[in-house]
Design an enzyme around this catalytic site. Sequence first.
Site, PDB file in Angstrom:
ATOM      1  N   HIS A 235       0.832  -1.205   0.000  1.00 48.68           N
ATOM      2  CA  HIS A 235       0.000   0.000   0.000  1.00 48.68           C
ATOM      3  C   HIS A 235       0.866   1.255   0.000  1.00 48.68           C
ATOM      4  O   HIS A 235       0.443   2.308  -0.480  1.00 48.68           O
ATOM      5  CB  HIS A 235      -0.908   0.038   1.237  1.00 48.68           C
ATOM      6  CG  HIS A 235      -1.921  -1.053   1.284  1.00 48.68           C
ATOM      7  ND1 HIS A 235      -1.642  -2.303   1.790  1.00 48.68           N
ATOM      8  CD2 HIS A 235      -3.221  -1.089   0.895  1.00 48.68           C
ATOM      9  CE1 HIS A 235      -2.719  -3.059   1.712  1.00 48.68           C
ATOM     10  NE2 HIS A 235      -3.697  -2.360   1.171  1.00 48.68           N
TER      11      HIS A 235
ATOM     12  N   ASP B 270      -4.486  -6.178  -7.976  1.00 42.42           N
ATOM     13  CA  ASP B 270      -4.746  -5.504  -6.715  1.00 42.42           C
ATOM     14  C   ASP B 270      -5.007  -4.032  -7.047  1.00 42.42           C
ATOM     15  O   ASP B 270      -4.926  -3.616  -8.213  1.00 42.42           O
ATOM     16  CB  ASP B 270      -3.561  -5.680  -5.762  1.00 42.42           C
ATOM     17  CG  ASP B 270      -3.959  -5.580  -4.279  1.00 42.42           C
ATOM     18  OD1 ASP B 270      -5.044  -5.033  -3.994  1.00 42.42           O
ATOM     19  OD2 ASP B 270      -3.184  -6.034  -3.422  1.00 42.42           O
TER      20      ASP B 270
END
Length: 346
Positions: free
Chosen positions: A181, A249
């Site tokens: 992230h 993702d």
Amino acid sequence: MQPLILGLAGLTLGDEERALFRAADPAGYILFKRNIDSPDQVRALTAGLRDLAGRDVPILIDQEGGRVARLRPPHWPEFPTGERFGHLYDVAPITAIEACRLNALALAALLRDLGINVDCLPLLDVRDVGAHDIIGDRSFGAEPMLVSALGRAVLDGFRLGGICGVVKHIPGHGRALADSHLELPVVSASREELERDFEPFRRLADAPMAMTAHITYTAIDADRCATLSPIVIDLIRQDIGFAGLLMSDDLGMHALGNPQSGGHPPGSNALADFGARALACLDAGCDIALHCSGDFHEMRAITEAAPMMSDAAATRLAAAMAWMGPGDGTPAAEWAQARDMLLALG
């Protein structure tokens, strides 16, 4: 239909979102905490998304249990972490498998009641000593066979319960020393060492959907992260043998904002880059690009850049949606009670 799964900004569809979604016709949607207030509100939102699409559109959520849960008390119960089932497996494997299946049935009943039909679970990442805690207790454990057995139980429970599962993060996030992230993780393990990470995905290669890992594996492709690497995607398809719907993702994760990832050309415009990211993962071989933030300007850039969905990807999507059973109407609380009786034995 465009090969996209998109987020949305708030609790209801805005006029701009509605117009964008109607024009783009994305393959599906994903919900986050910002989209969730009460059961009735979520039901109205999912019904609105289906009405807009005119079909039984995939509506995804990350409802794992533990710290990754978009549905939380007081309206919804807490669910155990993957690690809880792994600990029980060490004591009583068959009991753990059944407890995990019952947990998946409880999740499926809860989600179906809200109009959500895809859960981004099971997580098949094999936990590695010294790795970043972004996986941590989300993983079932450190043994590929344990992870495979409990992952299969999740898929079995989801199918019986009437929702679709997504195995993640293929081909394996367990060794990552960084949070994707925030930055691009680089895994330098050898090809032979990576077999440990690949094993659960190979054993569950018949799963209906999978999500890629934003990780560079230097032994396979030192120049591009898995999501953007045709070499890694070919390994997922040919070596691991996954034939289902493959989604990236989240395109908004900072792993793709690092020039090393191949997803952020130097000097590029930050918004226009989201279109480049979507194209890069689709060109690498992903069936669908996932964008989660609900940022309207980013979504517009992505929809302007994205092509129409390929026939092969559309076929895989249809197969994934047909994979789930009808569900049996048993309340989530009944499955959860049976699960807790088994977990207590551990």
